[in-house]
Design a protein around this motif. Sequence first.
Motif, PDB file in Angstrom:
ATOM      1  N   MET A   1      34.122 -24.818  82.538  1.00  0.00           N
ATOM      2  CA  MET A   1      34.289 -26.260  82.799  1.00  0.00           C
ATOM      3  C   MET A   1      35.400 -26.465  83.833  1.00  0.00           C
ATOM      4  N   ASN A   2      35.111 -27.215  84.861  1.00  0.00           N
ATOM      5  CA  ASN A   2      36.110 -27.496  85.891  1.00  0.00           C
ATOM      6  C   ASN A   2      36.910 -28.748  85.545  1.00  0.00           C
ATOM      7  N   HIS A   3      38.162 -28.769  85.945  1.00  0.00           N
ATOM      8  CA  HIS A   3      39.042 -29.891  85.648  1.00  0.00           C
ATOM      9  C   HIS A   3      39.620 -30.418  86.953  1.00  0.00           C
ATOM     10  N   HIS A   4      39.413 -31.693  87.206  1.00  0.00           N
ATOM     11  CA  HIS A   4      39.794 -32.246  88.510  1.00  0.00           C
ATOM     12  C   HIS A   4      40.975 -33.212  88.396  1.00  0.00           C
ATOM     13  N   PHE A   5      42.125 -32.696  87.958  1.00  0.00           N
ATOM     14  CA  PHE A   5      43.336 -33.513  87.942  1.00  0.00           C
ATOM     15  C   PHE A   5      43.994 -33.417  89.317  1.00  0.00           C
ATOM     16  N   LYS A   6      44.560 -34.541  89.763  1.00  0.00           N
ATOM     17  CA  LYS A   6      45.128 -34.578  91.119  1.00  0.00           C
ATOM     18  C   LYS A   6      46.547 -34.035  91.186  1.00  0.00           C
ATOM     19  N   SER A   7      47.224 -33.955  90.030  1.00  0.00           N
ATOM     20  CA  SER A   7      48.591 -33.434  90.014  1.00  0.00           C
ATOM     21  C   SER A   7      48.925 -32.855  88.644  1.00  0.00           C
ATOM     22  N   TYR A   8      49.868 -31.917  88.651  1.00  0.00           N
ATOM     23  CA  TYR A   8      50.243 -31.190  87.437  1.00  0.00           C
ATOM     24  C   TYR A   8      51.747 -31.282  87.210  1.00  0.00           C
ATOM     25  N   LEU A   9      52.125 -31.561  85.957  1.00  0.00           N
ATOM     26  CA  LEU A   9      53.533 -31.544  85.538  1.00  0.00           C
ATOM     27  C   LEU A   9      53.697 -30.389  84.552  1.00  0.00           C
ATOM     28  N   PHE A  10      54.587 -29.465  84.850  1.00  0.00           N
ATOM     29  CA  PHE A  10      54.778 -28.295  83.998  1.00  0.00           C
ATOM     30  C   PHE A  10      56.117 -28.337  83.275  1.00  0.00           C
ATOM     31  N   ASP A  11      56.093 -27.938  82.006  1.00  0.00           N
ATOM     32  CA  ASP A  11      57.306 -27.540  81.315  1.00  0.00           C
ATOM     33  C   ASP A  11      57.690 -26.170  81.893  1.00  0.00           C
ATOM     34  N   LEU A  12      58.892 -25.693  81.619  1.00  0.00           N
ATOM     35  CA  LEU A  12      59.324 -24.390  82.146  1.00  0.00           C
ATOM     36  C   LEU A  12      59.422 -23.309  81.063  1.00  0.00           C
ATOM     37  N   ASP A  13      60.416 -23.432  80.160  1.00  0.00           N
ATOM     38  CA  ASP A  13      60.624 -22.407  79.133  1.00  0.00           C
ATOM     39  C   ASP A  13      59.400 -22.291  78.232  1.00  0.00           C
ATOM     40  N   GLY A  14      58.817 -21.117  78.193  1.00  0.00           N
ATOM     41  CA  GLY A  14      57.652 -20.895  77.341  1.00  0.00           C
ATOM     42  C   GLY A  14      56.334 -21.227  78.015  1.00  0.00           C
ATOM     43  N   THR A  15      56.409 -21.882  79.165  1.00  0.00           N
ATOM     44  CA  THR A  15      55.197 -22.274  79.893  1.00  0.00           C
ATOM     45  C   THR A  15      55.064 -21.507  81.206  1.00  0.00           C
ATOM     46  N   VAL A  16      56.155 -21.465  81.984  1.00  0.00           N
ATOM     47  CA  VAL A  16      56.150 -20.750  83.264  1.00  0.00           C
ATOM     48  C   VAL A  16      56.885 -19.402  83.127  1.00  0.00           C
ATOM     49  N   TYR A  17      57.876 -19.370  82.255  1.00  0.00           N
ATOM     50  CA  TYR A  17      58.595 -18.117  81.996  1.00  0.00           C
ATOM     51  C   TYR A  17      59.158 -18.118  80.586  1.00  0.00           C
ATOM     52  N   ASN A  18      59.471 -16.919  80.097  1.00  0.00           N
ATOM     53  CA  ASN A  18      60.213 -16.751  78.843  1.00  0.00           C
ATOM     54  C   ASN A  18      61.517 -16.048  79.190  1.00  0.00           C
ATOM     55  N   GLY A  19      62.633 -16.787  79.121  1.00  0.00           N
ATOM     56  CA  GLY A  19      63.907 -16.204  79.536  1.00  0.00           C
ATOM     57  C   GLY A  19      63.863 -15.859  81.014  1.00  0.00           C
ATOM     58  N   ASP A  20      64.079 -14.592  81.339  1.00  0.00           N
ATOM     59  CA  ASP A  20      64.045 -14.143  82.731  1.00  0.00           C
ATOM     60  C   ASP A  20      62.727 -13.459  83.079  1.00  0.00           C
ATOM     61  N   THR A  21      61.757 -13.587  82.188  1.00  0.00           N
ATOM     62  CA  THR A  21      60.462 -12.934  82.407  1.00  0.00           C
ATOM     63  C   THR A  21      59.402 -13.967  82.767  1.00  0.00           C
ATOM     64  N   PRO A  22      58.809 -13.863  83.957  1.00  0.00           N
ATOM     65  CA  PRO A  22      57.763 -14.818  84.320  1.00  0.00           C
ATOM     66  C   PRO A  22      56.519 -14.634  83.461  1.00  0.00           C
ATOM     67  N   ILE A  23      55.805 -15.715  83.210  1.00  0.00           N
ATOM     68  CA  ILE A  23      54.505 -15.639  82.550  1.00  0.00           C
ATOM     69  C   ILE A  23      53.473 -15.533  83.670  1.00  0.00           C
ATOM     70  N   ASP A  24      52.921 -14.347  83.829  1.00  0.00           N
ATOM     71  CA  ASP A  24      52.096 -14.035  85.004  1.00  0.00           C
ATOM     72  C   ASP A  24      50.948 -15.011  85.220  1.00  0.00           C
ATOM     73  N   SER A  25      50.286 -15.406  84.135  1.00  0.00           N
ATOM     74  CA  SER A  25      49.134 -16.309  84.268  1.00  0.00           C
ATOM     75  C   SER A  25      49.560 -17.664  84.838  1.00  0.00           C
ATOM     76  N   ALA A  26      50.760 -18.124  84.461  1.00  0.00           N
ATOM     77  CA  ALA A  26      51.269 -19.405  84.961  1.00  0.00           C
ATOM     78  C   ALA A  26      51.657 -19.303  86.432  1.00  0.00           C
ATOM     79  N   VAL A  27      52.341 -18.213  86.797  1.00  0.00           N
ATOM     80  CA  VAL A  27      52.753 -18.013  88.188  1.00  0.00           C
ATOM     81  C   VAL A  27      51.525 -17.950  89.097  1.00  0.00           C
ATOM     82  N   ALA A  28      50.512 -17.203  88.676  1.00  0.00           N
ATOM     83  CA  ALA A  28      49.281 -17.086  89.466  1.00  0.00           C
ATOM     84  C   ALA A  28      48.593 -18.437  89.597  1.00  0.00           C
TER      85      ALA A  28
END
Length: 251
Positions: A1-28
């Motif tokens: 299923m495709n999702h056509h949102f025009k903009s994205y707001l991200f949390d950081l801790d636990g969403t984009v990285y955990n501590g100093d470790t990036p969450i690869d799926s989020a970075v990609a």
Amino acid sequence: MNHHFKSYLFDLDGTVYNGDTPIDSAVAFIRKLNQQAIPYGFITNNSTKTTEQVADKLRKFHILVEPKQIVTSALATALYVKKQAAVSSVYVIGETGLEKAFANFQKDDEQPDAVIVGLDRQITYEKLSKAARFIREGAQFIATNPDRMLPSADGLVCGNGALVAAIAYAAQKEPVTIGKPNEEIVSMALEQLQFPKDETILVGDNYETDIMTGIQAGLATLHVQTGITVDCTIYEKQPTFSIASLKDWVI
């Protein structure tokens, strides 16, 4: 299923990285947004860092970002306090991000109009005692955010909510809380980034803060199971979507 949102707001801790470790799926995924010229921004309850420091950290993970794309709970709290006519002096507990946000406020170590509490990893008994005493004597009690615990490289650690709870218990007074799940931080971010509310989706890992903020602000929400909350089914109000990681999300 495709999702056509025009903009994205991200949390950081636990969403984009955990501590100093990036969450690869989020970075990609964020790189993919950039490639497709889909705008994105970040909101965080972390009051310890400045927007410049947050941007520097994201750039180390090869995420393209400018400080103006980031709204922290420290910035949102400073904006809130500026609007309070009764507050001319403050007592601040916090780290660099909060100190910078309140750099132009008058500080008072004896009889402040307001006590501002953000995460302070160098917290002392004296600071806690002063804060509770000032609040008992009539100072406004304002917390940057209510996070109970935070993900880190070493596992979960105490968040600002734990410090706030100790002060609230001693002072017998609950704070005004500015960061997530208060929707004010989302309203500020949408305004600053000029994102249309009905075409923006909020991505986060923590149900109590990220997802509830989105729900209360009337945004679509995307829960990722990479941080604090793994299962949202126990809650009455559900996120719009819940996935294992952003690897499972198709733009």
